[in-house]
Design a protein around this motif. Structure first.
Motif, PDB file in Angstrom:
ATOM      1  N   PHE A 148       0.822  -1.158  -0.034  1.00 47.34           N
ATOM      2  CA  PHE A 148       0.291   0.023  -0.124  1.00 47.34           C
ATOM      3  C   PHE A 148       0.858   1.131  -0.082  1.00 47.34           C
ATOM      4  N   ALA A 149       2.326   1.197   0.643  1.00 48.73           N
ATOM      5  CA  ALA A 149       2.889   2.244   0.616  1.00 48.73           C
ATOM      6  C   ALA A 149       3.549   2.559  -0.849  1.00 48.73           C
ATOM      7  N   ALA A 150       3.789   1.547  -1.707  1.00 43.70           N
ATOM      8  CA  ALA A 150       3.915   1.644  -3.024  1.00 43.70           C
ATOM      9  C   ALA A 150       2.971   2.453  -3.806  1.00 43.70           C
ATOM     10  N   ALA A 151       1.735   1.968  -3.415  1.00 46.93           N
ATOM     11  CA  ALA A 151       0.515   2.632  -4.280  1.00 46.93           C
ATOM     12  C   ALA A 151       0.619   4.189  -3.607  1.00 46.93           C
ATOM     13  N   LEU A 152       0.674   4.368  -2.469  1.00 44.23           N
ATOM     14  CA  LEU A 152       0.783   5.696  -1.788  1.00 44.23           C
ATOM     15  C   LEU A 152       1.743   6.724  -2.556  1.00 44.23           C
ATOM     16  N   LEU A 153       2.975   6.082  -2.841  1.00 47.41           N
ATOM     17  CA  LEU A 153       4.173   6.997  -3.239  1.00 47.41           C
ATOM     18  C   LEU A 153       3.760   7.045  -4.601  1.00 47.41           C
ATOM     19  N   ASN A 154       3.010   6.338  -5.458  1.00 43.25           N
ATOM     20  CA  ASN A 154       2.835   6.336  -7.009  1.00 43.25           C
ATOM     21  C   ASN A 154       1.774   7.367  -7.034  1.00 43.25           C
ATOM     22  N   ARG A 155       0.951   7.604  -5.948  1.00 43.46           N
ATOM     23  CA  ARG A 155      -0.254   8.690  -6.008  1.00 43.46           C
ATOM     24  C   ARG A 155       0.184   9.950  -5.678  1.00 43.46           C
ATOM     25  N   TYR A 156       0.770   9.947  -4.438  1.00 45.60           N
ATOM     26  CA  TYR A 156       1.060  11.223  -3.704  1.00 45.60           C
ATOM     27  C   TYR A 156       2.337  11.721  -3.845  1.00 45.60           C
ATOM     28  N   GLY A 157       3.270  11.079  -4.115  1.00 42.62           N
ATOM     29  CA  GLY A 157       4.622  11.470  -4.203  1.00 42.62           C
ATOM     30  C   GLY A 157       5.687  11.078  -3.096  1.00 42.62           C
ATOM     31  N   LEU A 158       6.771  11.147  -3.299  1.00 37.45           N
ATOM     32  CA  LEU A 158       7.778  10.630  -2.262  1.00 37.45           C
ATOM     33  C   LEU A 158       7.864  11.460  -1.117  1.00 37.45           C
ATOM     34  N   ARG A 159       8.043  12.938  -1.461  1.00 37.98           N
ATOM     35  CA  ARG A 159       7.983  13.758  -0.313  1.00 37.98           C
ATOM     36  C   ARG A 159       6.861  13.642   0.658  1.00 37.98           C
ATOM     37  N   ASN A 160       5.633  13.752   0.044  1.00 35.56           N
ATOM     38  CA  ASN A 160       4.250  13.918   0.953  1.00 35.56           C
ATOM     39  C   ASN A 160       4.324  12.562   1.864  1.00 35.56           C
ATOM     40  N   VAL A 161       4.589  11.634   1.193  1.00 38.51           N
ATOM     41  CA  VAL A 161       4.373  10.092   2.013  1.00 38.51           C
ATOM     42  C   VAL A 161       5.459   9.999   2.961  1.00 38.51           C
ATOM     43  N   THR A 162       6.644  10.341   2.739  1.00 40.42           N
ATOM     44  CA  THR A 162       7.858  10.206   3.610  1.00 40.42           C
ATOM     45  C   THR A 162       7.826  10.979   4.718  1.00 40.42           C
ATOM     46  N   LEU A 163       7.257  12.242   4.326  1.00 43.30           N
ATOM     47  CA  LEU A 163       7.020  13.384   5.510  1.00 43.30           C
ATOM     48  C   LEU A 163       5.954  12.903   6.554  1.00 43.30           C
ATOM     49  N   SER A 164       4.841  12.252   5.815  1.00 48.97           N
ATOM     50  CA  SER A 164       3.755  11.915   6.913  1.00 48.97           C
ATOM     51  C   SER A 164       4.032  10.730   7.715  1.00 48.97           C
ATOM     52  N   ALA A 165       4.871   9.826   6.957  1.00 47.43           N
ATOM     53  CA  ALA A 165       5.346   8.746   7.763  1.00 47.43           C
ATOM     54  C   ALA A 165       6.025   8.911   9.121  1.00 47.43           C
ATOM     55  N   LEU A 166       7.205   9.711   8.719  1.00 47.63           N
ATOM     56  CA  LEU A 166       8.230  10.308   9.854  1.00 47.63           C
ATOM     57  C   LEU A 166       7.370  11.018  11.096  1.00 47.63           C
ATOM     58  N   LEU A 167       6.552  11.898  10.493  1.00 43.81           N
ATOM     59  CA  LEU A 167       5.509  12.536  11.536  1.00 43.81           C
ATOM     60  C   LEU A 167       4.716  11.609  12.358  1.00 43.81           C
ATOM     61  N   THR A 168       4.166  10.738  11.631  1.00 48.23           N
ATOM     62  CA  THR A 168       3.408   9.419  12.524  1.00 48.23           C
ATOM     63  C   THR A 168       4.271   8.983  13.563  1.00 48.23           C
ATOM     64  N   VAL A 169       5.644   8.469  12.988  1.00 48.62           N
ATOM     65  CA  VAL A 169       6.545   7.806  14.058  1.00 48.62           C
ATOM     66  C   VAL A 169       6.751   8.588  15.163  1.00 48.62           C
ATOM     67  N   VAL A 170       7.296   9.860  15.021  1.00 45.23           N
ATOM     68  CA  VAL A 170       7.663  10.833  15.992  1.00 45.23           C
ATOM     69  C   VAL A 170       6.381  10.881  17.137  1.00 45.23           C
ATOM     70  N   SER A 171       5.358  11.306  16.529  1.00 42.30           N
ATOM     71  CA  SER A 171       4.248  11.218  17.494  1.00 42.30           C
ATOM     72  C   SER A 171       4.055  10.117  18.196  1.00 42.30           C
ATOM     73  N   ALA A 172       4.121   8.913  17.701  1.00 40.88           N
ATOM     74  CA  ALA A 172       3.673   7.668  18.588  1.00 40.88           C
ATOM     75  C   ALA A 172       4.831   7.756  19.608  1.00 40.88           C
ATOM     76  N   LEU A 173       6.150   7.879  19.342  1.00 40.82           N
ATOM     77  CA  LEU A 173       7.090   7.857  20.144  1.00 40.82           C
ATOM     78  C   LEU A 173       7.123   8.823  21.415  1.00 40.82           C
ATOM     79  N   VAL A 174       6.815   9.950  20.836  1.00 39.29           N
ATOM     80  CA  VAL A 174       6.781  11.018  22.098  1.00 39.29           C
ATOM     81  C   VAL A 174       5.550  10.584  23.014  1.00 39.29           C
ATOM     82  N   ILE A 175       4.483  10.214  22.464  1.00 40.31           N
ATOM     83  CA  ILE A 175       3.178   9.803  23.283  1.00 40.31           C
ATOM     84  C   ILE A 175       3.598   8.650  24.478  1.00 40.31           C
ATOM     85  N   SER A 176       4.620   7.784  23.850  1.00 44.70           N
ATOM     86  CA  SER A 176       4.737   6.696  24.508  1.00 44.70           C
ATOM     87  C   SER A 176       5.734   6.670  25.700  1.00 44.70           C
TER      88      SER A 176
END
Length: 427
Positions: free
Chosen positions: A74-102
């Motif tokens: 699904f990440a491959a499909a997301l990269l194809n549709r929304y672009g490398l920068r948008n998907v990568t940035l969203s992924a990093l912010l998701t991980v940071v948010s989870a780790l901060v809350i943890s």
């Protein structure tokens, strides 16, 4: 735009912007992978602070590995549709948010939700598919080398941060070590925002090695539904034998690396009286050897039969895992294991990616590889839980290591069943 200024500056020095993309993707994969590998350092501290069992903690890590893999297609499909920068940035912010809350978690279900579900999804939004996509879009030449470099960054990042995190955990507690990971992820997100671009045409270039004179036109907008693109590829690829062979061997690859060594080697070393920082340094040494081994594997995969490369990689890895319990966990025995196993840690990826592209074509290679990578992480999840269960019920990790070694020997044999001559597949 910084990217346009940087592209012009590099052009004056005859350097292609694709190498900048390799650099920022390398940094992103290195730090993201460090976040994936970090929980192996925290198993014992979490046990001491909260009283959670190895099996409970391993369950959360197993969820993370499985979601990390299942997200790949699904990440491959997301990269194809929304672009490398948008998907990568969203992924990093998701991980940071989870780790901060943890940092404030106190219950095991919170561990499973944050470190299992959210981090699994966030890291899975890029995974190895990001490197494969960068190589395919930005390079017409040296793709095998680029895949090797970016694969090495992902595997090495899971290991090289461990001594630092183990030392911080020992001196200042696991929350301080986790806070450092959050800072590094934020740095990676800033780098992605500043310089990552989707395609060479975004900075007026053709892919590296493409001798054309004019920039390639932008592709038409991708409106394909994410689920349909990913599941349709699985439906078609699953009709072929080569897909299932690559899926099975990558399942074994994940079971014998991320799920076993990355998660459980440090706790197992503690069982044999080896301090945590020393055990983490052992994993870091593997990461250094893996970095060079995987890059060399990428170079070899451009030149030799990828089936036989995989035969040797899996066979030698199996032998190293079967040797480990007989090393007496001495300094010399563990050093030999770290060197031998580290060179082979994830050298399987470049030949697997090339076999996937050969059999399924460049247009759907990242989607098919996404599903094959899902098999890798399913294997990692099974091994992470199974080894933890072995330690809880049998008070030993050794049965899990013997099983992983035997499975690698099986993988070495079945990969030879892939036909030598690529046959066009209608997928």
């Amino acid at each position: 735009m910084i990217s346009n200024w940087l592209s012009a500056a590099l052009a004056r020095r005859n350097i292609h912007y694709g190498w900048v993309m390799v650099g920022v993707t390398f940094l992103t994969a290195l730090i993201s992978a460090g976040a994936v590998g970090a929980p192996g350092v925290f198993i014992v501290p979490l046990q001491k602070e909260f009283g959670w069992t190895t099996a409970e903690i391993s369950s959360a890590l197993s969820i993370r590995f499985i979601l990390f893999g299942l997200m790949a297609p699904f990440a491959a499909a997301l990269l194809n549709r929304y672009g490398l920068r948008n998907v990568t940035l969203s992924a990093l912010l998701t991980v940071v948010s989870a780790l901060v809350i943890s940092l404030a978690m106190t219950k095991v279900w919170q561990l499973m939700v944050l470190w299992g579900v959210v981090v699994g999804i966030g890291t899975g939004m890029t995974a190895l598919v990001l490197g494969a996509t960068v190589a395919a879009r930005w390079f017409s030449a040296r793709r095998g080398l680029v895949v090797g470099i970016l694969t090495a960054s992902a595997a090495t990042g899971q290991l090289v941060f461990l001594p630092l995190l183990a030392s911080l955990t020992e001196r200042l507690g696991w929350r301080t070590a986790l806070g450092l990971m959050c800072v590094m992820l934020a740095v990676a997100a800033f780098a992605v925002l500043m310089v990552m671009r989707d395609r060479p045409s975004d900075v007026g270039l053709r892919p590296f090695g493409d001798e054309g004179k004019e920039p390639l036109p932008l592709p038409p907008p991708n409106r394909a539904p994410i689920m349909a693109a990913a599941l349709g590829t699985l439906r078609d690829a699953a009709k072929t034998r080569v897909f299932w062979i690559l899926f099975a061997t990558f399942f074994i690859c994940g079971a014998s690396t991320n799920g076993l060594i990355q998660v459980h080697l440090i706790p197992m070393c503690l069982d044999f009286g080896i301090p945590q920082v020393q055990a983490a340094s052992l994993l870091a040494a593997m990461g250094v050897f893996d970095f060079f081994g995987t890059i060399v594997s990428g170079w070899l995969s451009d030149r030799y039969d990828n089936r036989f490369l995989l035969f040797w990689y899996y066979g030698l890895r199996g032998l190293s895992l079967l040797f480990l319990p007989f090393s007496d966990f001495s300094f010399y025995g563990l050093s030999l294991f770290a060197m031998f196993y580290g060179l082979d840690w994830i050298a399987t990826v470049p030949p697997t990616v090339r076999l996937t592209a050969q059999r399924f074509g460049p247009d759907r290679a990242n989607l098919v590889f996404g599903w094959i990578f899902a098999g890798h992480q399913l294997g990692a999840g099974v091994a992470a839980f199974g080894a933890g269960l072995s330690r809880t019920l049998l008070a030993s990790y050794l049965p899990a290591f013997f099983a992983a070694g035997a499975l690698c020997v099986v993988a070495a044999l079945i990969v030879l069943a892939i036909s030598k001559v690529p046959k066009p597949l209608a997928v």
